[in-house]
Design a protein around this motif. Structure first.
Motif, short mmCIF file in Angstrom:
data_model
loop_
_atom_site.label_atom_id
_atom_site.label_comp_id
_atom_site.label_asym_id
_atom_site.label_seq_id
_atom_site.Cartn_x
_atom_site.Cartn_y
_atom_site.Cartn_z
N LYS A 4 0.83 -1.21 0.00
CA LYS A 4 0.00 0.00 0.00
C LYS A 4 0.86 1.25 0.00
CE LYS A 4 -3.85 -2.08 2.42
NZ LYS A 4 -4.65 -2.08 3.65
N SER A 5 1.89 1.25 0.83
CA SER A 5 2.73 2.44 0.91
C SER A 5 3.49 2.66 -0.41
CB SER A 5 3.71 2.34 2.07
OG SER A 5 4.49 1.18 1.97
N GLY A 6 3.92 1.59 -1.04
CA GLY A 6 4.59 1.70 -2.33
C GLY A 6 3.67 2.24 -3.40
N LEU A 7 2.41 1.81 -3.37
CA LEU A 7 1.43 2.31 -4.33
C LEU A 7 1.13 3.79 -4.09
CD1 LEU A 7 -0.99 -0.71 -4.68
CD2 LEU A 7 0.54 0.20 -6.41
N TYR A 8 1.08 4.19 -2.82
CA TYR A 8 0.85 5.60 -2.52
C TYR A 8 2.02 6.46 -3.01
CZ TYR A 8 -3.30 4.83 0.34
OH TYR A 8 -4.56 4.52 0.77
N VAL A 9 3.23 5.97 -2.83
CA VAL A 9 4.40 6.70 -3.31
C VAL A 9 4.36 6.81 -4.84
CG1 VAL A 9 6.92 6.61 -3.55
CG2 VAL A 9 5.87 6.16 -1.34
N SER A 10 4.03 5.72 -5.51
CA SER A 10 3.94 5.74 -6.97
C SER A 10 2.84 6.68 -7.44
CB SER A 10 3.65 4.32 -7.50
OG SER A 10 4.72 3.47 -7.22
N LEU A 11 1.72 6.67 -6.73
CA LEU A 11 0.60 7.55 -7.07
C LEU A 11 1.02 9.01 -6.92
CD1 LEU A 11 -2.41 7.41 -7.89
CD2 LEU A 11 -2.95 7.49 -5.46
N GLY A 12 1.73 9.32 -5.84
CA GLY A 12 2.19 10.70 -5.62
C GLY A 12 3.18 11.16 -6.66
N THR A 13 4.13 10.30 -7.00
CA THR A 13 5.13 10.71 -8.00
C THR A 13 4.51 10.84 -9.38
OG1 THR A 13 5.82 8.41 -8.30
CG2 THR A 13 7.08 9.74 -6.76
N THR A 14 3.53 10.00 -9.68
CA THR A 14 2.84 10.11 -10.97
C THR A 14 2.05 11.41 -11.04
OG1 THR A 14 2.69 7.71 -11.12
CG2 THR A 14 1.26 8.97 -12.56
N ALA A 15 1.36 11.72 -9.96
CA ALA A 15 0.59 12.97 -9.91
C ALA A 15 1.52 14.18 -9.95
CB ALA A 15 -0.27 13.01 -8.65
N PHE A 16 2.69 14.06 -9.34
CA PHE A 16 3.67 15.16 -9.36
C PHE A 16 4.15 15.42 -10.79
CE2 PHE A 16 7.93 17.00 -8.58
CZ PHE A 16 7.54 18.07 -7.80
N ALA A 65 2.38 15.60 -13.25
CA ALA A 65 1.40 16.48 -13.89
C ALA A 65 1.86 17.93 -13.88
CB ALA A 65 0.05 16.35 -13.19
N LEU A 66 2.65 18.30 -12.89
CA LEU A 66 3.15 19.68 -12.84
C LEU A 66 4.05 20.00 -14.03
CD1 LEU A 66 4.00 20.00 -9.05
CD2 LEU A 66 2.00 20.88 -10.26
N SER A 67 4.88 19.05 -14.42
CA SER A 67 5.74 19.30 -15.58
C SER A 67 4.93 19.36 -16.87
CB SER A 67 6.84 18.24 -15.68
OG SER A 67 6.29 16.99 -16.02
N VAL A 68 3.85 18.59 -16.93
CA VAL A 68 2.99 18.64 -18.11
C VAL A 68 2.29 20.00 -18.20
CG1 VAL A 68 0.95 17.64 -19.21
CG2 VAL A 68 2.69 16.15 -18.25
N ILE A 69 1.87 20.51 -17.05
CA ILE A 69 1.21 21.83 -17.04
C ILE A 69 2.18 22.90 -17.52
CG2 ILE A 69 0.27 23.60 -15.50
CD1 ILE A 69 -0.95 21.27 -13.87
N LYS A 70 3.43 22.84 -17.05
CA LYS A 70 4.45 23.79 -17.50
C LYS A 70 4.69 23.65 -19.01
CE LYS A 70 7.07 24.13 -13.22
NZ LYS A 70 8.36 23.85 -12.56
N GLN A 71 4.70 22.40 -19.48
CA GLN A 71 4.93 22.16 -20.90
C GLN A 71 3.79 22.73 -21.74
OE1 GLN A 71 5.41 18.00 -21.79
NE2 GLN A 71 6.20 18.38 -23.82
N VAL A 72 2.57 22.61 -21.27
CA VAL A 72 1.42 23.17 -21.99
C VAL A 72 1.51 24.69 -22.03
CG1 VAL A 72 -1.09 23.51 -21.87
CG2 VAL A 72 -0.13 21.23 -21.55
N LYS A 73 1.86 25.30 -20.91
CA LYS A 73 1.98 26.77 -20.88
C LYS A 73 3.04 27.26 -21.86
CE LYS A 73 0.41 27.57 -16.16
NZ LYS A 73 0.80 28.03 -14.82
N MET A 74 4.20 26.58 -21.87
CA MET A 74 5.26 26.98 -22.79
C MET A 74 4.84 26.76 -24.25
SD MET A 74 8.74 25.73 -20.90
CE MET A 74 9.68 26.02 -22.38
N ALA A 75 4.16 25.68 -24.53
CA ALA A 75 3.73 25.38 -25.89
C ALA A 75 2.73 26.42 -26.39
CB ALA A 75 3.13 23.98 -25.97
N ARG A 76 1.83 26.82 -25.51
CA ARG A 76 0.85 27.84 -25.90
C ARG A 76 1.52 29.19 -26.11
NH1 ARG A 76 -4.43 26.68 -22.11
NH2 ARG A 76 -5.15 24.85 -23.24
#
Length: 77
Positions: free
Chosen positions: A12-24, A26-37
């Motif tokens: 469970k703890s490993g899955l929570y860590v993976s979930l958090g890093t995957t969600a994190f 998303a921040l780089s994708v948001i930055k990438q979208v802003k730069m692309a626009r």
């Protein structure tokens, strides 16, 4: 010599860590979208969309694994 954590990804703890890093990621994708626009770069925007789809899929898979483990967390139902 340090012991390695066996089956950490399946816990469970490993899955929570993976979930958090995957969600994190998303921040780089948001930055990438802003730069692309800002640069009006269609190819970067497509790349960001594909990356966002991968993140959504990854989170869905991790959520499913948490449900399979029978997590008693209130947020998961």
């Amino acid at each position: 010599m340090a012991k390695k954590a066996k089956n950490f990804k399946k816990s469970k703890s490993g899955l929570y860590v993976s979930l958090g890093t995957t969600a994190f990621g998303a921040l780089s994708v948001i930055k990438q979208v802003k730069m692309a626009r800002q640069d009006e770069d269609t190819l970067r925007l497509i790349d960001a969309a594909v990356s966002a789809a991968a993140i959504v899929t990854g989170i869905a898979i991790l959520y499913r694994e948490l449900k399979r483990l029978g997590d008693d967390d209130v947020l998961l139902g």
